[in-house]
Design a protein around this motif. Sequence first.
Motif, mmCIF file in Angstrom:
data_model
loop_
_atom_site.group_PDB
_atom_site.id
_atom_site.type_symbol
_atom_site.label_atom_id
_atom_site.label_comp_id
_atom_site.label_asym_id
_atom_site.label_seq_id
_atom_site.Cartn_x
_atom_site.Cartn_y
_atom_site.Cartn_z
ATOM 1 N N THR A 14 39.143 52.220 39.071
ATOM 2 C CA THR A 14 39.981 51.040 38.851
ATOM 3 C C THR A 14 40.524 50.501 40.173
ATOM 4 O OG1 THR A 14 40.626 51.783 36.645
ATOM 5 C CG2 THR A 14 42.054 50.168 37.708
ATOM 6 N N GLU A 15 40.976 51.416 41.029
ATOM 7 C CA GLU A 15 41.512 50.990 42.323
ATOM 8 C C GLU A 15 40.414 50.395 43.205
ATOM 9 O OE1 GLU A 15 44.106 52.602 46.131
ATOM 10 O OE2 GLU A 15 43.485 54.007 44.565
ATOM 11 N N MET A 16 39.250 51.038 43.205
ATOM 12 C CA MET A 16 38.154 50.536 44.032
ATOM 13 C C MET A 16 37.676 49.160 43.572
ATOM 14 S SD MET A 16 37.627 52.592 46.520
ATOM 15 C CE MET A 16 39.426 52.721 46.507
ATOM 16 N N LEU A 17 37.648 48.968 42.248
ATOM 17 C CA LEU A 17 37.254 47.660 41.731
ATOM 18 C C LEU A 17 38.292 46.598 42.097
ATOM 19 C CD1 LEU A 17 35.872 48.605 38.199
ATOM 20 C CD2 LEU A 17 34.556 47.848 40.196
ATOM 21 N N ALA A 18 39.576 46.982 42.056
ATOM 22 C CA ALA A 18 40.638 46.047 42.440
ATOM 23 C C ALA A 18 40.537 45.714 43.929
ATOM 24 C CB ALA A 18 42.000 46.641 42.120
ATOM 25 N N LYS A 19 40.231 46.718 44.735
ATOM 26 C CA LYS A 19 40.058 46.493 46.172
ATOM 27 C C LYS A 19 38.857 45.587 46.439
ATOM 28 C CE LYS A 19 39.267 48.971 50.512
ATOM 29 N NZ LYS A 19 39.062 50.302 51.145
ATOM 30 N N TYR A 20 37.775 45.861 45.727
ATOM 31 C CA TYR A 20 36.568 45.041 45.880
ATOM 32 C C TYR A 20 36.843 43.592 45.496
ATOM 33 C CZ TYR A 20 31.906 43.205 44.937
ATOM 34 O OH TYR A 20 30.776 42.430 44.923
ATOM 35 N N GLU A 21 37.565 43.388 44.392
ATOM 36 C CA GLU A 21 37.891 42.039 43.940
ATOM 37 C C GLU A 21 38.762 41.326 44.965
ATOM 38 O OE1 GLU A 21 38.182 38.654 41.374
ATOM 39 O OE2 GLU A 21 36.762 40.302 41.629
ATOM 40 N N ALA A 22 39.763 42.026 45.489
ATOM 41 C CA ALA A 22 40.645 41.424 46.489
ATOM 42 C C ALA A 22 39.859 41.039 47.737
ATOM 43 C CB ALA A 22 41.765 42.398 46.850
ATOM 44 N N ASN A 23 38.998 41.941 48.186
ATOM 45 C CA ASN A 23 38.188 41.670 49.369
ATOM 46 C C ASN A 23 37.261 40.475 49.149
ATOM 47 O OD1 ASN A 23 37.108 42.503 52.081
ATOM 48 N ND2 ASN A 23 35.247 42.764 50.866
ATOM 49 N N THR A 24 36.653 40.426 47.971
ATOM 50 C CA THR A 24 35.743 39.324 47.654
ATOM 51 C C THR A 24 36.469 37.986 47.630
ATOM 52 O OG1 THR A 24 34.335 40.784 46.327
ATOM 53 C CG2 THR A 24 34.133 38.418 45.935
ATOM 54 N N ARG A 25 37.648 37.962 46.997
ATOM 55 C CA ARG A 25 38.403 36.706 46.914
ATOM 56 C C ARG A 25 38.916 36.272 48.285
ATOM 57 N NH1 ARG A 25 36.100 34.606 43.205
ATOM 58 N NH2 ARG A 25 37.693 32.990 43.084
ATOM 59 N N ILE A 26 39.258 37.234 49.125
ATOM 60 C CA ILE A 26 39.696 36.886 50.483
ATOM 61 C C ILE A 26 38.534 36.291 51.282
ATOM 62 C CG2 ILE A 26 40.406 37.885 52.698
ATOM 63 C CD1 ILE A 26 42.278 39.722 51.162
ATOM 64 N N ILE A 27 37.353 36.843 51.100
ATOM 65 C CA ILE A 27 36.177 36.281 51.775
ATOM 66 C C ILE A 27 35.941 34.843 51.320
ATOM 67 C CG2 ILE A 27 33.662 36.423 51.951
ATOM 68 C CD1 ILE A 27 33.955 39.470 51.889
ATOM 69 N N TYR A 28 36.021 34.614 50.010
ATOM 70 C CA TYR A 28 35.880 33.255 49.485
ATOM 71 C C TYR A 28 36.945 32.332 50.084
ATOM 72 C CZ TYR A 28 32.681 34.941 45.822
ATOM 73 O OH TYR A 28 31.634 35.475 45.134
ATOM 74 N N VAL A 49 45.932 38.558 53.223
ATOM 75 C CA VAL A 49 45.501 39.569 54.198
ATOM 76 C C VAL A 49 46.589 40.620 54.396
ATOM 77 C CG1 VAL A 49 44.870 39.948 56.610
ATOM 78 C CG2 VAL A 49 43.922 37.989 55.359
ATOM 79 N N ILE A 50 47.829 40.178 54.475
ATOM 80 C CA ILE A 50 48.941 41.126 54.626
ATOM 81 C C ILE A 50 49.002 42.075 53.431
ATOM 82 C CG2 ILE A 50 51.459 41.330 54.666
ATOM 83 C CD1 ILE A 50 51.503 38.697 56.266
ATOM 84 N N ALA A 51 48.903 41.521 52.223
ATOM 85 C CA ALA A 51 48.942 42.344 51.013
ATOM 86 C C ALA A 51 47.756 43.306 50.976
ATOM 87 C CB ALA A 51 48.943 41.453 49.770
ATOM 88 N N TYR A 52 46.601 42.859 51.416
ATOM 89 C CA TYR A 52 45.408 43.724 51.432
ATOM 90 C C TYR A 52 45.612 44.886 52.392
ATOM 91 C CZ TYR A 52 40.483 45.067 51.559
ATOM 92 O OH TYR A 52 39.310 45.769 51.475
ATOM 93 N N ASP A 53 46.167 44.598 53.563
ATOM 94 C CA ASP A 53 46.418 45.665 54.540
ATOM 95 C C ASP A 53 47.415 46.692 54.001
ATOM 96 O OD1 ASP A 53 44.681 44.493 56.304
ATOM 97 O OD2 ASP A 53 46.234 43.453 57.464
ATOM 98 N N LEU A 54 48.306 46.237 53.122
ATOM 99 C CA LEU A 54 49.283 47.140 52.502
ATOM 100 C C LEU A 54 48.720 47.814 51.242
ATOM 101 C CD1 LEU A 54 52.507 44.946 52.847
ATOM 102 C CD2 LEU A 54 51.897 46.971 54.188
ATOM 103 N N LYS A 55 47.449 47.547 50.956
ATOM 104 C CA LYS A 55 46.753 48.098 49.798
ATOM 105 C C LYS A 55 47.328 47.603 48.472
ATOM 106 C CE LYS A 55 45.222 52.242 52.258
ATOM 107 N NZ LYS A 55 45.114 53.714 52.266
ATOM 108 N N ASN A 56 47.942 46.440 48.512
ATOM 109 C CA ASN A 56 48.400 45.801 47.276
ATOM 110 C C ASN A 56 47.291 44.874 46.795
ATOM 111 O OD1 ASN A 56 50.895 47.073 47.499
ATOM 112 N ND2 ASN A 56 51.788 45.397 48.679
ATOM 113 N N TRP A 57 46.274 45.467 46.172
ATOM 114 C CA TRP A 57 45.060 44.723 45.852
ATOM 115 C C TRP A 57 45.323 43.558 44.908
ATOM 116 C CZ3 TRP A 57 43.182 47.082 49.647
ATOM 117 C CH2 TRP A 57 43.137 48.467 49.762
ATOM 118 N N ALA A 58 46.105 43.792 43.880
ATOM 119 C CA ALA A 58 46.364 42.732 42.897
ATOM 120 C C ALA A 58 47.093 41.558 43.545
ATOM 121 C CB ALA A 58 47.169 43.282 41.726
#
Length: 266
Positions: A71-85, A117-126
């Motif tokens: 669940t966490e990895m999928l949330a991380k993947y989704e966050a990363n994908t949306r940031i790339i977009y 990006v800040i939230a991603y670095d803090l691992k707040n994927w959602a």
Amino acid sequence: MKKVLASVLCLSMLGVFSLAAASYTDNPYQKLAREYKAKSESAFNEGEYDRAVEYSLLAEENAELSEEYVTEMLAKYEANTRIIYARNRVLYAKNLKADVNYPMAFEAGTKALDNAVIAYDLKNWATATLYAEECLVALEGIKEVLPLPKYYVVTPWAKSKDCYWNISGKPYIYNNPLLWENLYQANKSSMPDPANPDLIHPGMKMLIPSLTGEFRDGVYSPSVKYDNYGKRKAAKPAAPLSPAAGSSGASAVIETGGYGAQSSQN
């Protein structure tokens, strides 16, 4: 007893092979869950029921950890994908000069991306995903905008009745002849007689200053369809400059008294 244990084993593994976790099935927790499941089945078949239950509980515990991990990895993947977009959309908007043509939307989008990006670095994927989506929404209305011309080349009076008054009144210039003196003040230094706004010459490359922050670029081309001045304007129109001393206050007038360029342009 055997049926009860079999039910426990099945229940313990329900979340392990879920469709949502297909991309992360080979994680350490799931490997342990499979190993404990095998040990539990072996112990059960050997009649060691207490050990079978113990292994079954360990299998269930690791299956739950595996699902949490997936669940966490999928949330991380989704966050990363949306940031790339979002990053790609910001670059696209930048290439369209959105910082000039859509400054408020562009600022909102870039700020949302920074927060993502800040939230991603803090691992707040959602939270990172929400900010990335906010960026995309802020920039979704941005499209290519044809800038208004920054320069206008004066043509002969007989052809187009070019004078400061008429040029200022052209829709893609200021759409208002009363703003003519903004053109005069910006271009008088290139005139043969800077003190006389009545004299402009064919071929003169006239600068069209921005009055309300509108983006202007390039030389006017009759083959291009421009928006009217003021169509995308966010601020109030600037007031015309004070009439120059000795000026007629109306337009560039030819020496013979007509409203246009110098009479020598025939």
